[in-house]
Write a protein that holds these residues in place. Structure first.
Motif, PDB file in Angstrom:
ATOM      1  N   SER A 184       0.871  -1.173   0.000  1.00 34.49           N
ATOM      2  CA  SER A 184       0.000   0.000   0.000  1.00 34.49           C
ATOM      3  C   SER A 184       0.901   1.214   0.000  1.00 34.49           C
ATOM      4  O   SER A 184       1.970   1.197   0.618  1.00 34.49           O
ATOM      5  N   GLN A 186       0.110   3.962   1.343  1.00 29.54           N
ATOM      6  CA  GLN A 186      -0.412   4.820   2.405  1.00 29.54           C
ATOM      7  C   GLN A 186       0.649   5.622   3.173  1.00 29.54           C
ATOM      8  O   GLN A 186       0.517   6.841   3.338  1.00 29.54           O
ATOM      9  N   GLY A 356     -10.811   0.179   2.262  1.00 32.47           N
ATOM     10  CA  GLY A 356     -10.438   0.166   3.671  1.00 32.47           C
ATOM     11  C   GLY A 356      -9.823   1.517   3.981  1.00 32.47           C
ATOM     12  O   GLY A 356      -9.013   2.017   3.190  1.00 32.47           O
TER      13      GLY A 356
END
Ligand code: NSS
Length: 430
Positions: A184, A186, A356
């Motif tokens: 990810s 993120q 998510g």
């Protein structure tokens, strides 16, 4: 000058001379006439090649050319109800650019063969429709976030830290060291909110998923965003408008493709913000009610999600998961620190989780404790921890599984149909 086939199939073209290029999609011969359906990226049209209307050589070419041969066709457009699109080209010249060998895909083929011949199967009507819908989903994602003032940024794929836990990390040899493929983007997005405030990226994420399911790839496309000053609720508000926007765009621009796939468009029209928000503990009750064996503290599996989402006709958010089943970075709820300020968005009709996201821990002590609890070394995450030393702010973000979104919106029953070259535990070719 060439016309696109889409233009040929219109009232304006009737009686006009046109020239198109493309590939032979279907073909049949009836004595002195060859009926050839030609396709390009915009559609199909029938070309009628009559022995008396073209040169001898052109007629021979039309007889000889098989499916998927590339061709250039010239002629006059006529209306004819018997032709597949209601229009056809009375051909005056028929040229083959390249003759195809006998095409290895016929009507009924095993899935395995179609996957081995994916490079050719992508030419099918169904896959073409899916790829166009996919394009529109990505377009909608970019369009929406840019419209909200998000900057597009790009993060590395070779990384040295896990984001979503160690069990699905891919290790790669890297000049005598081990690095990982990113799970990810993120954490890198988080680093950039301190200058740009609102950032997003669309990139592959990699997960060594050992389970074979209908919705897991080992390499998938991840649309992720992160914003300074956003709460969990702010993020959910953004996401529901974003999903509404993407679905509306697909309905508007991809009607034809949804039809080709037999997608029930009425159910997509229910996708309107706001989406329902349900707390995790309530989900445990619902699961129990419908006879699913699920205890507090267990994560939702695909079966639970399928059963739960079948009861809704728009996406729903599940919030306030127990901290122990979510990765360390989620911010504990100040009112009840055993749960975190996060959300999953589940798509309806049994599709399940597509997003998510949530609020991130922004206090350094809390982050250090969570890292230690999970057994991660702070030095490996020094740069992530640093963000909490220099002007930390509350912030939130999300990750949308783009292939899962395509799967749901196009109404597909397996994620492998949603991406041109799916990567799974068993397949990395072609
Ligand atoms: O693991 S997630 O739930 N969350 C994250 O990775 C966060 N770090 C994202 C963020 O907040 N920036 O994955 C997010 C989504 C998930 O909801 C799925 O839709 C999709 O990514 N996802 C997958 N799609 C296909 N295949 C696999 N294996 C997969 N794993 C997650």
């Amino acid at each position: 000058m060439y016309q696109r086939i889409e233009e040929v199939n219109s009232e304006d073209s009737v009686g006009k001379k046109v020239k198109v290029r493309g590939w032979i999609y279907r073909k049949r011969r009836s004595g002195k006439i060859v009926f050839i359906i030609v396709r390009d990226s915009t559609g199909i049209v029938q070309s009628i090649v009559e022995k008396n209307s073209v040169s001898n050589d052109d007629f021979k070419s039309a007889v000889k050319a098989g499916i998927e041969s590339s061709v250039i066709v010239e002629g006059i457009v006529e209306k004819d109800e018997r032709s597949p699109t209601g229009y056809e080209i009375k051909t005056t010249s028929f040229n083959v650019v390249s003759y195809a060998e006998p095409f290895p895909i016929t009507e009924y083929q095993s899935d395995e063969l179609l996957m081995n011949l994916r490079h050719l199967w992508l030419r099918s009507r169904k896959m073409t429709a899916i790829m166009k819908i996919r394009d529109t989903v990505f377009k909608g994602f970019h369009e929406f976030l840019r419209g909200e003032g998000f900057y597009e940024v790009h993060c590395p794929m070779f990384v040295s830290t896990a984001v979503e836990g160690g069990s699905t990390l891919f290790e790669v040899p890297y000049f005598g060291r081990k690095v990982y493929l990113t799970q990810s983007s993120q954490f890198y997005l988080e680093t950039m909110i301190f200058s740009l405030e609102k950032v997003y990226t669309v990139a592959p994420s990699f997960r060594a998923e050992k389970s074979r399911t209908r919705r897991h790839l080992t390499e998938y496309w991840h649309g992720e965003a992160e914003a300074a000053w956003f709460s969990n609720e702010d993020m959910m508000k953004l996401e529901e408008r974003m999903i509404e926007h993407i679905v509306e765009l697909v309905i508007r621009e991809r009607k034809n493709e949804l039809d080709i796939l037999g997608r029930d468009v009425e159910s997509l029209k229910n996708v309107q913000a706001p989406f329902e928000r349900i707390r995790y503990d309530k989900i445990v009750d619902i699961a129990t009610e419908i006879g699913i064996d699920m205890e507090y503290g267990e994560d939702l599996g695909a079966d639970e999600e399928r059963e739960i989402t079948k009861r809704f006709n728009a996406p729903v958010f599940i919030t306030h998961f127990p901290a122990e089943i979510k990765p360390f970075y989620h911010r504990p709820d100040p009112e009840n620190p055993s749960v975190v300020l996060c959300h999953d968005m589940l798509a309806p009709e049994g599709y399940g989780e597509i997003i998510g996201g949530g609020e991130r821990i922004y206090e350094i002590e809390v982050l250090r404790k969570r890292l230690a609890d999970e057994g991660w070394k702070e030095e490996d995450y020094y740069w992530y921890v640093d963000l909490r030393k220099y002007g930390s702010v509350p912030h939130a973000g999300f990750g949308l599984g783009m292939d899962r979104a395509v799967m749901w919106i196009a109404g597909l029953d397996h994620i492998k149909y949603a991406i041109p070259y799916p990567r799974t535990i068993r397949r990395v070719t072609p």
